[in-house]
Write an enzyme that holds these catalytic residues in place. Structure first.
Site, short mmCIF file in Angstrom:
data_model
loop_
_atom_site.label_atom_id
_atom_site.label_comp_id
_atom_site.label_asym_id
_atom_site.label_seq_id
_atom_site.Cartn_x
_atom_site.Cartn_y
_atom_site.Cartn_z
N HIS A 1 29.29 32.98 51.75
CA HIS A 1 28.36 33.85 51.02
C HIS A 1 27.33 33.00 50.29
CE1 HIS A 1 30.53 37.96 50.92
NE2 HIS A 1 30.79 37.31 52.04
N TYR B 1 28.84 42.72 41.28
CA TYR B 1 29.43 42.81 39.94
C TYR B 1 28.56 43.82 39.19
CZ TYR B 1 32.02 38.44 40.78
OH TYR B 1 32.85 37.48 41.27
N PRO C 1 39.65 37.70 35.80
CA PRO C 1 39.18 37.50 37.18
C PRO C 1 37.67 37.51 37.37
CG PRO C 1 40.14 39.68 36.91
CD PRO C 1 40.39 38.96 35.64
N LYS D 1 37.68 32.46 39.04
CA LYS D 1 37.99 31.05 38.78
C LYS D 1 39.48 30.71 38.80
CE LYS D 1 33.92 29.37 38.49
NZ LYS D 1 33.54 29.40 39.91
N TYR E 1 29.22 29.41 39.13
CA TYR E 1 29.89 30.29 40.09
C TYR E 1 30.33 29.52 41.33
CZ TYR E 1 31.12 34.63 42.45
OH TYR E 1 31.81 35.62 43.10
C1 PHB Z 1 38.49 39.77 44.78
O1 PHB Z 1 37.96 39.86 45.90
O2 PHB Z 1 39.65 40.14 44.59
C2 PHB Z 1 37.69 39.21 43.66
C3 PHB Z 1 36.46 38.67 43.92
C4 PHB Z 1 35.70 38.16 42.87
C5 PHB Z 1 36.18 38.20 41.59
C6 PHB Z 1 37.44 38.72 41.33
C7 PHB Z 1 38.21 39.23 42.36
O3 PHB Z 1 35.42 37.72 40.58
#
Ligand code: PHB
Ligand code: APR
Length: 394
Positions: free
Chosen positions: A76, A205, A297, A301, A389
């Site tokens: 990505h 997000y 989450p 990280k 990130y």
């Molecule tokens: C997930 O795909 O479970 C996931 C992806 C990004 C995040 C947290 C969880 O920041």
């Protein structure tokens, strides 16, 4: 004891941290034993995050376990932040001068590690019960456990506590020898997995008046979605239909209109926590991964912070065994913690910026609004977000 195994490194916990370390050490001829309380199927049944930093994927390649990840994982180049109904693209590759992330589930990472350990005849002992480390400050620490009702023992030079947040390793350190730093957030994430096409090619997000939401994926036929929920909500309160309606309400209208819904194949609520234990070493016990630190989450990280611990620990152990140089082991805690705290800061900040805090004073709410606006407008600010990130260097 009849069942005594002698090894160099006794590893408690067969999650990604413990397995990756044992695989890397094995390739350098350093013997280890992994003790895991659960069955392999149980470990592989846990659904966790799925965004890997480049440092992590490089370590998987060094460990010789990257074939499937490189074939099936998705690179990505960026992700989206949705602020009150509008999408803003974060061009990770452009902002960092070429860095990207890999979308590949932790479950798959763990499966690949198990397969690699098996192929090399690695000692991974499942259903090891009552695991207990002993004589941590001596030169001859050991671990006892029970298997099929029989008492067993592992004699080793070093013990690695890679047994997650609830493991026995950290709890074996005398309380006055460690300091624990913790922040608990007043909400959780309700997550579902569904066999549907992801709503968007990249992660979204989303911050909205109704709370945070995340659109993620495991593959082009498997989606992972989350919504922020109050801590006292129960999974039973959330039918699939209610989940999809709430998710749609938190996304931009045009995205919501495209959302493919379907039955959930997994649904769970996880509380959000930041936690660090200092130091990460006591005598000849070294803590790694979730045993020493937890992040919320947001920012993905958790697994990546575990990988940086393993990177430092692996190199320190190789220097110790190959060159008799123990400086890496002596500085492990300090070195690892420096990077751990940077990931903590980033995860706390992403969480603070994107979630609804129920009791926030008006002033804080205003600052939160303007902070995100600033980050989305300023190229310098977005570059800082992107740098963190994709992962800071090891
Ligand atoms: C997930 O795909 O479970 C996931 C992806 C990004 C995040 C947290 C969880 O920041
Ligand atoms: N004895 C033996 N094994 C144990 C014990 C014990 N007393 N306690 C826990 N374990 C095992 C757990 O069953 C689990 O399989 O230790 C393993 C720890 O694995 P994880 O919790 O996955 O931790 P880690 O390997 O450090 O991986 C970090 O996992 O939790 C996510 O967000 C985290 O993504 C990050 C990654």
């Amino acid at each position: 004891m009849a069942n005594t195994i002698k090894t160099k490194v006794g590893i408690i916990g067969g999650g990604p941290s413990g397995l990756l370390l044992s695989q890397l050490l094995d390739l350098k001829g350093i013997d280890s034993v992994v003790l895991e309380r659960r069955t392999r199927d149980y470990v592989l049944g846990r659904i966790r995050a799925g965004v890997l930093e480049q440092g992590f994927t490089d370590l998987m390649r060094e460990a010789g376990v990257a074939e499937r990840m490189d074939a099936e994982g998705e690179i990505h180049n960026g992700f989206e932040i949705s602020d009150m109904g509008r999408l803003h693209h974060i061009d990770l590759k452009g902002l960092t001068g070429g860095d990207t992330v890999m979308v590949y589930g932790q479950t798959e990472v763990t499966r690949d590690l198990y397969d690699a350990r098996e192929a090399r005849g690695g000692k991974v002992i499942h259903e090891a019960m009552d695991v207990q480390p002993h004589d941590l400050t001596s030169d001859a620490p050991y671990i006892t456990y029970t298997r099929d009702g029989e008492k067993c023992r592992v004699d080793c030079d070093f013990i690695v506590g890679a047994d997650g947040f609830h493991g026995v390793s950290r709890k074996s350190i005398p309380e006055d020898q460690i300091t624990e730093y913790e922040k608990v957030y007043p909400f959780g994430w309700l997550g579902i997995l569904s066999e549907t096409k992801p709503v968007h090619p990249e992660l979204i997000y989303a911050r909205s008046e109704r709370g945070f939401a995340l659109c993620s994926l495991r593959s082009q036929v498997l989606s992972r979605y989350y919504v922020q929920v109050p801590l006292d909500d129960k999974v039973e309160d959330w039918s699939d239909e209610r989940f999809w309606d709430e998710l749609k309400a938190r996304l931009p209208e045009d995205v919501a209109a495209k959302l493919e819904t379907g039955p959930s194949i997994e649904k769970s609520i996880a509380p959000l926590r930041s936690f660090v234990c200092e130091p990460m070493r006591y005598g000849n016990l070294f803590l790694a991964g979730d045993a020493a630190h937890i992040v919320p989450p947001t920012g993905a990280k958790g697994l990546n912070s575990a990988a940086s611990d393993i990177y430092y620990l692996y190199h320190a152990m190789v220097a110790h065994y190959d060159e008799g140089d123990s400086t890496g082991l002596d500085s492990y805690s300090e070195t690892a913690l420096r990077r751990v705290w940077k990931a903590q800061r980033f995860s706390w900040w992403m969480t603070s910026m994107l979630h609804n805090f129920p009791d926030n004073p008006d002033f804080d709410r205003k600052i939160q609004n303007i902070e995100l606006e600033y980050f989305l407008e300023s190229e310098a600010a977005r570059a800082s977000l992107a740098e963190n990130y994709v992962g800071l260097p090891f």
